[in-house]
Each structure stands twice: as structure tokens, then as C-alpha cells.
Design an enzyme around this catalytic site. Structure first.
Site, PDB file in Angstrom:
ATOM      1  N   ARG A  28       0.844  -1.195   0.000  1.00 43.13           N
ATOM      2  CA  ARG A  28       0.000   0.000   0.000  1.00 43.13           C
ATOM      3  C   ARG A  28       0.877   1.243   0.000  1.00 43.13           C
ATOM      4  NH1 ARG A  28      -0.675   1.730   5.591  1.00 43.13           N
ATOM      5  NH2 ARG A  28       0.499   0.347   6.962  1.00 43.13           N
ATOM      6  N   GLY A  29       0.242   2.387  -0.222  1.00 46.80           N
ATOM      7  CA  GLY A  29       0.911   3.666  -0.120  1.00 46.80           C
ATOM      8  C   GLY A  29       2.127   3.789  -1.012  1.00 46.80           C
ATOM      9  N   ILE A  30       3.207   4.304  -0.455  1.00 47.30           N
ATOM     10  CA  ILE A  30       4.435   4.520  -1.220  1.00 47.30           C
ATOM     11  C   ILE A  30       4.987   3.202  -1.750  1.00 47.30           C
ATOM     12  CG2 ILE A  30       6.852   5.234  -1.007  1.00 47.30           C
ATOM     13  CD1 ILE A  30       5.854   7.412   0.968  1.00 47.30           C
ATOM     14  N   ALA A  38       9.026  -0.400   4.669  1.00 44.20           N
ATOM     15  CA  ALA A  38       8.076  -0.776   5.719  1.00 44.20           C
ATOM     16  C   ALA A  38       8.185   0.167   6.912  1.00 44.20           C
ATOM     17  CB  ALA A  38       8.333  -2.215   6.160  1.00 44.20           C
ATOM     18  N   ILE A  68       5.728   2.025  10.446  1.00 44.40           N
ATOM     19  CA  ILE A  68       4.506   2.334  11.176  1.00 44.40           C
ATOM     20  C   ILE A  68       4.664   3.732  11.752  1.00 44.40           C
ATOM     21  CG2 ILE A  68       3.924  -0.057  11.715  1.00 44.40           C
ATOM     22  CD1 ILE A  68       5.213   0.349  14.479  1.00 44.40           C
ATOM     23  N   TYR A  83       8.907   7.925  16.331  1.00 38.34           N
ATOM     24  CA  TYR A  83       8.901   7.842  14.866  1.00 38.34           C
ATOM     25  C   TYR A  83      10.077   8.631  14.285  1.00 38.34           C
ATOM     26  CZ  TYR A  83       7.152   8.407  10.062  1.00 38.34           C
ATOM     27  OH  TYR A  83       7.013   8.428   8.694  1.00 38.34           O
ATOM     28  N   GLY A 133       7.777  14.212   2.484  1.00 38.58           N
ATOM     29  CA  GLY A 133       7.071  15.167   3.333  1.00 38.58           C
ATOM     30  C   GLY A 133       5.679  14.645   3.625  1.00 38.58           C
TER      31      GLY A 133
END
Length: 288
Positions: free
Chosen positions: A60-62, A132, A134, A196, A227
Site C-alpha cells: 500500500r501507499g508509497i 516498511a 509504522i 517515529y 514530506g
């Protein structure tokens, strides 16, 4: 037109006729075969077809955008996913030949099993994209030791595992690309995202150090620091929050996963062979 039309002559008698050209000769010999140009060097798509790429967090996503970009460019693609089996299956269906493997990158044993399966499917892996990750928004004083450790295990230690598995083959072949996906918060620090930010800053340090260590073996290591990208990590943000973030960005909008994927694709290519140890901000000018 003959060049004689422009020549000046002072002879009293007309000059002798010039030999006829091939076009003027009524019975000419057929043209002799011309030497054929040398065969062109192997084209980029053929080179890329020989390259295998493994993308963690590729469902998913990037990560999914990167998988699609590499696939369209002719690379052989494998992705790792954690729990979203449906998204991984959809990606395999959309990209025939793409291999999706379940893996919790925080686990060394899981990474070893998934990496072996990816190599068996693709032959060998030349490009590793450590994507990967979170995220969690929480006051620093409220972060539990378990949350801190999990953030580091997934976002940083997962890259450590995969890099250690990928590098021996790259070193033997004397060619490879290590690409990590950090964050602008890894560059600047983010309020309420200390764990993070720390993990993403660690990725930058890992990448820079690997660039120095592995450069003599023909391997480059670079980092992309996105970003505010419009992915499902933005799901918790209200429309007002999103609008405010877009307003803070000099280009006046959020970024797309595809824009990050294009940066990764470039850094993986032959054209980027003299670029290593760099952090590329795909952030619309928010961090300069």
C-alpha cells in the site's frame, strides 16, 4: 544543382564536360551494400529486466506505488507485506509476475524466510527498497517502552535485517542499490512523534554509513525523505488538518505516493550510479 553553376572561369574555350553523376548515367551499377552500423548496446528495458527489486511495505501507499513504477519500467518485482493480504493479492493480480510475501520485518527469522522466497522467485535481488514503517502520534511522556521498541523494530531494525540479507549477493555481483524511505521528521524531528522521528533519523544514519562502506563494491545507498504524502497514514487527519498542511507546503498541496516512487525509480537506475549517501527530500519545499 551542380557546383559548377557557381564557379567562375576565365578560359576562352568552354571547360571539358564533367563526368556524369550516378543520377545522370543512364545505365548505372546497383548501389553497393553499405556497411551496417554496429549493434546498439543493450537498451535500458533489457537491463532492467535482468534486475530484481524487493520492496518492503509494498502492499500500500508509497510501497505499492513503487512496485507499480518498477514493474512498468521492466524490473522483476517482489514485495513484502505484513497483514494486508487482500491488498497484496490485488497487487499481484494487477502486476502479473509480481510476487507478494508475508513478512513482519521486525523478525529476523521472518525476513530470512521471505528473502529466500523472493530470491527463489526472481533469481536474484539487485535493488532493495526499505519502505516498511509504522507511525504513531503520542506525547513523548506517554510513549510506553513497548511502543518505543516496536517503532524501532519495524522502522529501523527491519531495514537492518533486509540490508544484511541483500548485501552479500550484491557484493558478489559488484552491483546493487540500497534505498531507504525515511521522513522529513527524521531530518527535523516531529512534535508528538519522537519515537517515529528517532527511528527515521536512524534510517538516514544507516544509509549514509552503508554508502561509505559499500561504495567500493559497486553498491550505492540513498535515502528518500518524503514530506506530507497523501496515503492512508493521513486517514486520521481531518480535512481542516489536511488543508492546513497543504497550506504550509510551499507548492500548496500534499504529495502523492507516485512522486516518491519516481524518485526511488531514478535512484535505482544506471543513471544514478554516481549518487550515494544522499537524502532526497520529496516534500514540496517544506524542508529545505
Amino acid at each position: 544543382m551542380q557546383q559548377d553553376d557557381f564557379e567562375l572561369t576565365f578560359d576562352l574555350e568552354p571547360p571539358p564536360p564533367r563526368p556524369q553523376t550516378r543520377a545522370q548515367t543512364p545505365h548505372t551499377q546497383p548501389p553497393q551494400p553499405q556497411p551496417q552500423p554496429a549493434a546498439r548496446p543493450q537498451t535500458a528495458p533489457l537491463v532492467r529486466a535482468a534486475r530484481g527489486v524487493l520492496i518492503s511495505g509494498g502492499d500500500r501507499g508509497i510501497g505499492a506505488a513503487a512496485a507499480r513504477a518498477f514493474y512498468r519500467a521492466g524490473y522483476r518485482v517482489a514485495v513484502l507485506y505484513h497483514t494486508n493480504a487482500a491488498a497484496a493479492a490485488a497487487l499481484e493480480a494487477a502486476l502479473p509476475g509480481c510476487v507478494a510475501l508475508q513478512c513482519d520485518v521486525a523478525s529476523r527469522a521472518a525476513c530470512e524466510a521471505a528473502f529466500a522466497a523472493a530470491e527463489a522467485a526472481l533469481g536474484h535481488l539487485d535493488i532493495l527498497v526499505c519502505n516498511a514503517g509504522i507511525a504513531q502520534q503520542k506525547l513523548f511522556t506517554d510513549i510506553t517502552p513497548a511502543e518505543w521498541q516496536r517503532m524501532l523494530d519495524v522502522n529501523l531494525t527491519g531495514a537492518f535485517h533486509l540490508c544484511q540479507l541483500a548485501l552479500p549477493g550484491m557484493i558478489r555481483r559488484r552491483w546493487g542499490r540500497i534505498l531507504t524511505v525515511s521522513s522529513m521528521w527524521g531530518q527535523t524531528g516531529g512534535s508528538c512523534e519522537v519515537h517515529y522521528s528517532a527511528a527515521k533519523a536512524g534510517l538516514i544514519g544507516l544509509t549514509k554509513a552503508l554508502a561509505r562502506e559499500e561504495g567500493p563494491s559497486g553498491i550505492t545507498a540513498n535515502c528518500v525523505a518524503p514530506g506530507v504524502i497523501d496515503t492512508d497514514m493521513m486517514a486520521a487527519f481531518t480535512p481542516a488538518d489536511r488543508e492546513a498542511l497543504a497550506g504550509e507546503t510551499p507548492v500548496g498541496r500534499l504529495g502523492s505516493p507516485e512522486e516518491v516512487a519516481r524518485a526511488l525509480l531514478f535512484l535505482a537506475g544506471e543513471e544514478a550510479g554516481y549518487i550515494t549517501g544522499q537524502v532526497f527530500g520529496v516534500n514540496g519545499g517544506l524542508v529545505i
